[in-house]
Design an enzyme around this catalytic site. Structure first.
Site, PDB file in Angstrom:
ATOM      1  CB  THR A 284     -20.384 -22.358 -42.654  1.00  0.00           C
ATOM      2  OG1 THR A 284     -19.565 -21.949 -43.736  1.00  0.00           O
ATOM      3  CG2 THR A 284     -20.176 -21.430 -41.481  1.00  0.00           C
TER       4      THR A 284
ATOM      5  CB  THR B 107     -12.739 -16.628 -51.187  1.00  0.00           C
ATOM      6  OG1 THR B 107     -13.977 -17.294 -51.419  1.00  0.00           O
ATOM      7  CG2 THR B 107     -11.685 -17.225 -52.090  1.00  0.00           C
TER       8      THR B 107
ATOM      9  CE1 TYR C 201     -15.360  -5.302 -45.731  1.00  0.00           C
ATOM     10  CE2 TYR C 201     -16.190  -6.792 -47.429  1.00  0.00           C
ATOM     11  CZ  TYR C 201     -15.145  -6.114 -46.827  1.00  0.00           C
ATOM     12  OH  TYR C 201     -13.887  -6.225 -47.353  1.00  0.00           O
TER      13      TYR C 201
ATOM     14  CG  LEU D 157     -14.280 -19.264 -55.710  1.00  0.00           C
ATOM     15  CD1 LEU D 157     -14.844 -17.967 -56.274  1.00  0.00           C
ATOM     16  CD2 LEU D 157     -13.300 -18.925 -54.600  1.00  0.00           C
ATOM     17  N   GLY D 158     -17.011 -22.526 -53.566  1.00  0.00           N
ATOM     18  CA  GLY D 158     -17.979 -22.759 -52.490  1.00  0.00           C
ATOM     19  C   GLY D 158     -18.961 -21.596 -52.354  1.00  0.00           C
TER      20      GLY D 158
ATOM     21  CD1 TRP E 209      -9.448  -5.755 -54.810  1.00  0.00           C
ATOM     22  CD2 TRP E 209      -8.941  -7.594 -55.972  1.00  0.00           C
ATOM     23  NE1 TRP E 209      -8.997  -6.696 -53.918  1.00  0.00           N
ATOM     24  CE2 TRP E 209      -8.688  -7.846 -54.610  1.00  0.00           C
ATOM     25  CE3 TRP E 209      -8.698  -8.612 -56.897  1.00  0.00           C
ATOM     26  CZ2 TRP E 209      -8.184  -9.068 -54.149  1.00  0.00           C
ATOM     27  CZ3 TRP E 209      -8.204  -9.824 -56.436  1.00  0.00           C
ATOM     28  CH2 TRP E 209      -7.961 -10.044 -55.080  1.00  0.00           C
TER      29      TRP E 209
ATOM     30  CD  GLU F 284     -14.549  -5.796 -51.496  1.00  0.00           C
ATOM     31  OE1 GLU F 284     -14.783  -6.552 -50.545  1.00  0.00           O
ATOM     32  OE2 GLU F 284     -13.486  -5.136 -51.582  1.00  0.00           O
TER      33      GLU F 284
ATOM     34  CG  ASP G 277     -12.952  -7.173 -43.043  1.00  0.00           C
ATOM     35  OD1 ASP G 277     -12.484  -6.586 -42.033  1.00  0.00           O
ATOM     36  OD2 ASP G 277     -12.249  -7.524 -44.008  1.00  0.00           O
TER      37      ASP G 277
ATOM     38  CB  CYS H 199      -3.078  -1.079 -28.393  1.00  0.00           C
ATOM     39  SG  CYS H 199      -4.072  -2.578 -28.492  1.00  0.00           S
TER      40      CYS H 199
HETATM   41  S1  SF4 Z   1      -0.862  -3.291 -30.402  1.00  0.00           S
HETATM   42 FE1  SF4 Z   1      -3.055  -3.566 -30.435  1.00  0.00          FE
HETATM   43  S2  SF4 Z   1      -3.661  -2.833 -32.466  1.00  0.00           S
HETATM   44 FE2  SF4 Z   1      -1.472  -3.222 -32.528  1.00  0.00          FE
HETATM   45  S3  SF4 Z   1      -1.240  -5.293 -33.276  1.00  0.00           S
HETATM   46 FE3  SF4 Z   1      -1.225  -5.392 -31.029  1.00  0.00          FE
HETATM   47  S4  SF4 Z   1      -3.363  -5.769 -30.524  1.00  0.00           S
HETATM   48 FE4  SF4 Z   1      -3.364  -5.046 -32.628  1.00  0.00          FE
END
Ligand code: SF4
Length: 352
Positions: free
Chosen positions: A304, A39, A116, A76-77, A20, A33, A134, A203
């Site tokens: 769930t 899933t 989403y 699939l639930g 897709w 989607e 997500d 990061c």
């Molecule tokens: S450095 Fe940060 S953004 Fe990259 S994989 Fe590790 S936690 Fe995720």
């Protein structure tokens, strides 16, 4: 390099090829989607291919019966997804002149489509700049920027959306979103290999040693226990074995799916209690005053929000029951294979 350039370069090397992806048919993107909500991709891929084969267009899906759609969905639930899919296809045919809505707001009007999914369809099919958010995207973005807002809340959605709206590649929102989803699921995994990450030098979670604690999640409520006692009545007629089944109704799990007549309780029954309750149930529903049953092994089915504990009471009859409720249908065992059933009933039928 900007955020989107870094992401795009990673996507070039590691992005997934999926049936897709790279298409702009909103119907097929929508199908994928909805199937992929809750899933895994590996499981969803087969279902997606089967759906587009049986229902190549939204008109084909709208023209099908709900039972046929549920049957194709079986396994699939979360069956409300299939019912909503079918209802939305009918809505598109009846209210939109058969044209898939092409605006974000129009897509959001479809039953079963949230923010989403609307963002995914709007960006993949119509190149509109709406970022997809997500669980995987929450994880990646919360770690990268050190955001501790509990995810999957309205406040978090707005915060992450505002941030990503500043980052999205407005010329290629489809590619940006595909890269974002893949990065969250393949690179910034629950236990990531940060040494290989192109965002490692910026990061926040890595720098502050919070990779293991971000994203912040609100603890889930403990699933509620339910006890299901199914009556599998059997008799032979015309050389074939038959049973009774009914379609589930009401606002509950598995609506529209077939099941054996069900006695449900809030607590587990002892052997003695089960004998008494079964006798009462069989008298009320089938006017059976004396019968023996054989108990199946216990089945556990985890959903769930619920844990279903099930037992099947197999009752052999010499002739069809003289009475049964109007909603109940007589089916041969062959016919039970053609009606939509829950995974739990399917497991039981396969053990026979
Ligand atoms: S450095 Fe940060 S953004 Fe990259 S994989 Fe590790 S936690 Fe995720």
């Amino acid at each position: 390099m900007t955020f989107s350039q870094k992401l795009d370069s990673w996507y070039n090397d590691f992005g997934r090829t999926l049936p897709w992806r790279g298409i702009d048919d909103p119907y097929r993107i929508w199908l994928s989607e909805i199937i992929l909500q809750q899933t895994r991709i590996e499981q969803g891929r087969d279902y997606y291919l089967r759906f587009v084969e049986v229902f190549p267009t939204v008109a084909d899906l709208a023209a099908a019966g709900e039972e046929q759609v549920l049957r194709l969905w079986q396994g699939l639930g979360y069956y409300s997804r299939a019912r909503n899919l079918h209802a939305a296809a009918i809505y598109i045919m009846n209210k939109c002149g058969g044209e898939f809505p092409s605006s974000y707001e129009g897509i959001l009007m479809l039953k079963g489509v949230g923010r989403y999914t609307a963002a995914a369809i709007a960006s993949f099919a119509f190149r509109l700049p709406y970022p997809v958010i997500d669980g995987n995207v929450y994880r990646f973005i919360s770690r990268l920027y050190g955001i501790a807002t509990p995810i999957a809340t309205d406040a978090a959605y707005k915060e992450f959306e505002a941030l990503l709206l500043k980052k999205i590649d407005r010329r290629h929102p489809d590619r940006f979103n595909a890269a974002l989803m893949d990065f969250g699921s393949l690179q910034c995994k629950p236990v990531p290999d940060c040494a290989q990450c192109p965002f490692a030098d910026e990061c926040v979670a890595l720098r502050t040693e919070r990779v293991g604690v971000l994203p912040v999640k609100i603890p889930k409520a403990k699933p509620r226990d339910r006890w299901f006692y199914y009556f599998d009545l059997r008799w032979k007629e015309g050389g074939r074995e038959h049973t009774l089944m009914e379609q589930r109704e009401g606002k509950d799990i598995w609506r529209g799916l077939y099941q054996f007549p069900l006695l449900e309780t809030d607590t587990e029954l002892s052997c003695r209690q089960l004998q008494m309750e079964a006798a009462r149930f069989a008298k009320d529903n089938f006017q059976l005053s004396s019968f023996d049953y054989q108990l199946s092994p216990p089945f556990l089915h985890q959903l769930t929000h619920r844990t279903v504990h099930a037992l099947f009471l197999r009752v052999e009859l010499s002739s069809p029951p003289a009475f049964f409720p109007e909603k109940t249908r007589v089916l041969s065992m062959e016919e039970t294979k053609n009606v939509p059933v829950s995974r739990l009933i399917d497991r039981y039928l396969h053990t026979l």
